[in-house]
Design an enzyme around this catalytic site. Structure first.
Site, PDB file in Angstrom:
ATOM      1  N   HIS A  35       5.612  20.810  -3.213  1.00  0.00           N
ATOM      2  CA  HIS A  35       6.089  22.141  -3.809  1.00  0.00           C
ATOM      3  C   HIS A  35       7.609  22.194  -4.076  1.00  0.00           C
ATOM      4  O   HIS A  35       7.925  22.213  -5.324  1.00  0.00           O
ATOM      5  CB  HIS A  35       5.820  23.165  -2.761  1.00  0.00           C
ATOM      6  CG  HIS A  35       5.951  24.696  -3.461  1.00  0.00           C
ATOM      7  ND1 HIS A  35       6.062  24.976  -4.795  1.00  0.00           N
ATOM      8  CD2 HIS A  35       6.085  25.831  -2.898  1.00  0.00           C
ATOM      9  CE1 HIS A  35       6.309  26.197  -5.022  1.00  0.00           C
ATOM     10  NE2 HIS A  35       6.254  26.796  -3.874  1.00  0.00           N
ATOM     11  N   HIS A  59       2.367  19.939 -14.912  1.00  0.00           N
ATOM     12  CA  HIS A  59       2.452  20.891 -14.097  1.00  0.00           C
ATOM     13  C   HIS A  59       1.067  21.464 -13.945  1.00  0.00           C
ATOM     14  O   HIS A  59       0.000  21.362 -14.724  1.00  0.00           O
ATOM     15  CB  HIS A  59       3.319  21.862 -14.722  1.00  0.00           C
ATOM     16  CG  HIS A  59       3.831  23.045 -13.812  1.00  0.00           C
ATOM     17  ND1 HIS A  59       3.078  24.284 -13.551  1.00  0.00           N
ATOM     18  CD2 HIS A  59       4.968  23.095 -13.065  1.00  0.00           C
ATOM     19  CE1 HIS A  59       3.678  25.133 -12.850  1.00  0.00           C
ATOM     20  NE2 HIS A  59       4.863  24.453 -12.527  1.00  0.00           N
ATOM     21  N   ASP A  86      11.603  20.201 -13.120  1.00  0.00           N
ATOM     22  CA  ASP A  86      12.414  19.468 -12.007  1.00  0.00           C
ATOM     23  C   ASP A  86      12.814  18.089 -12.663  1.00  0.00           C
ATOM     24  O   ASP A  86      13.551  17.479 -12.188  1.00  0.00           O
ATOM     25  CB  ASP A  86      11.120  19.032 -10.827  1.00  0.00           C
ATOM     26  CG  ASP A  86      10.714  20.338 -10.110  1.00  0.00           C
ATOM     27  OD1 ASP A  86      11.355  21.034  -9.763  1.00  0.00           O
ATOM     28  OD2 ASP A  86       9.523  20.387 -10.150  1.00  0.00           O
TER      29      ASP A  86
END
Length: 509
Positions: free
Chosen positions: A319, A358, A414
């Site tokens: 996560h 994602h 990210d």
């Protein structure tokens, strides 16, 4: 000269903070507005789903709501006989299950859209501040000038952390992971604020909007202070008191870098970059940790424990640890020349590409676009990270390769954030903390929303039982151990240390 109403409100906030009594400040409720619950129509999907059960030949009609959802409980009526308990929906990972209705954020993964209360994330990142966004998420509308001023003042006044919590942090090892510190400290706040614990003060305590708002302000205010204390603990330095004269992100950097010098001021451009990163990470609907927060809150537990549990979920590498994995990947690639070989390794499933793809987005993550543009701003101040060239070239190579395009694998939030955090001097183990600080706004928004939702029930998912149907107890001496016993049923062997062997070799008189 008569004191203005706004000054009275500020004094009331400060008084409530100092007293920590049961009476909460009336100023919070006065200056915070509630959300406008109107939603732009997307076209009604209301209708009826007709199901033909070929096992029995029966027909069932299941209502479909305006927003295209069906109630899972309606499937319980589909049975084969009196002993049948009805159909269950098997959905590992909740890939297509909506346990809540929410008006906080909207995601269209196919189009690459993220909106906070209807506002595009790109607009908020360009024009807003984190505290303004936190207010929007919490109360549904952008604040007026006076509302924002009072909100910022209240958060600032609640930024100090109880000494007992700081003592807990200082008692931890220097190499304690800062996320572990954050989880522990956030949970400890529950002990230091028993006035807000339903288990101690009654289940209806959160019916008071004043009580709710005070906990929201406490957590938003204290989160960066706890995070800074965890950071300083890694360096063997004592915690620094927050400043009451700096904006939110500036104050966080001040606590990290001032070394107790009260006149120190962080670089405003770096503080603005961090504030934008906070905006981008503030909320993302029902992700794993937010779902954990709502799950815990459904039991009636205090908000500090619910938030601590959410941070614990964020601690999981699947996560919250993706940006650290991206840095490791880019470091392993090393140079632009090695990218073609790496790409082939990914396509042959010999290498793993982090920062792409994602669970929700099947398009370019809108947050990633904003973060990519922030990189040059940071590098112009602290120097360019050589891995940025590798990252840009890797993105270009992937987005021009049919393998990734067909699978709709695009950079996510990210992919570039880790490079920016590293350039700003943060160690990789602190990256997830920088994710957790702003996500408090999302957790608290969902907590607040769940308290007002009449459909909120204690979360108690079903299971599909796959074990032995029935067997009876056998005394231990009569049990037969067979060679085909499952390996998973056997107790794992725990290695005995040399220190244990030394102790066992001794004797006591």
């Amino acid at each position: 000269m008569e004191i203005s109403e706004r000054v009275r409100a500020r004094l009331a906030v400060l008084s409530g903070h100092l007293s920590e009594g049961k009476q909460d400040s009336p100023a919070i409720e006065r200056w915070c507005t509630s959300a406008d619950t109107s939603v732009a129509p997307l076209g009604s999907l209301k209708g009826t789903l007709t199901i033909v059960d070929e096992r029995t030949g029966k027909n069932y009609k299941v209502p479909v709501s305006d927003d295209g959802t069906v109630k899972a409980v309606d499937f319980k009526k589909i049975v084969t006989g009196k002993e049948d308990k009805g159909l269950k929906l098997y959905d590992p990972g909740y890939l297509n299950t909506a346990p809540v209705r929410s008006s906080i954020s909207y995601i269209d993964g196919d189009e690459g859209i993220l909106r906070y209360r209807g506002y595009p994330i790109e607009e908020m990142a360009e024009n807003s501040t984190f505290l303004e966004v936190a207010y929007l998420l919490m109360y549904g509308n952008l604040p007026s000038e006076s509302q924002l001023s009072d909100w910022e003042f209240a958060v600032s006044q609640h930024s100090a952390v109880p000494q007992g919590v700081l003592d807990i942090i200082q008692s931890m090892p220097h190499d304690a992971h800062p996320m572990g510190v954050l989880v522990s400290a956030m949970s400890a706040l529950s002990i230091f604020h028993p006035d807000a614990n339903p288990a101690l003060r009654g289940q209806d305590i959160y019916d008071s909007k004043q009580v709710r708002d005070k906990q929201i302000i406490r957590i938003i205010g204290k989160a960066p202070t706890i995070a800074a204390a965890a950071y300083l603990r890694m360096a063997g330095r004592p915690p620094v008191l927050p400043s009451g004269n700096l904006p939110y992100a500036d104050n966080f950097l001040y606590m990290l870098d001032s070394l107790g010098n009260r006149s120190y001021k962080p670089n405003p451009r770096l503080a603005r970059v961090l504030d934008i990163l906070f905006i981008l990470h503030a909320e993302h609907e029902m992700n794993c940790s937010t779902a954990a927060a709502r799950h815990l809150a459904s039991s009636g537990v205090d908000v500090y424990t619910a938030v601590a549990g959410a941070v614990g979920a964020l601690y999981g590498p699947l996560h919250g640890g993706a940006n650290e994995a991206v840095l490791k990947m880019l470091s392993e690639i090393g140079t632009v020349e090695n990218i073609p070989e790496f790409i082939e390794g990914v396509k042959n499933r010999k290498r793993k590409m982090s920062g792409f793809g994602h669970r929700v987005y099947k398009n370019y993550d809108p947050r990633a676009k904003v973060i990519k543009n922030l990189a040059d701003e940071v590098f112009s101040i602290v120097g360019k990270d050589p891995l940025i060239e590798v990252a840009v070239a890797l993105e270009k190579a992937a987005l021009s390769d049919d393998y990734f395009v067909k699978r709709k694998l695009y950079p996510n939030v990210d992919f570039y954030s880790g490079l920016i955090y590293r350039a700003m001097g943060f160690p990789p183990e602190f990256f997830t903390v920088l994710f957790a600080i702003p996500r408090m706004a999302g957790y608290l928004s969902h907590w607040k929303e769940s308290l007002d939702d009449p459909d909120t029930k204690i979360m108690r998912p079903q299971q599909v039982y796959t074990g032995v149907w029935l067997r009876h107890y056998t005394p231990v001496r009569e049990r037969i151990v067979t060679d085909d016993s499952k390996e998973s049923d056997k107790l794992g062997q725990v290695a005995t240390s040399n220190a244990s062997r030394r102790r066992l070799a001794g004797s006591s008189v």
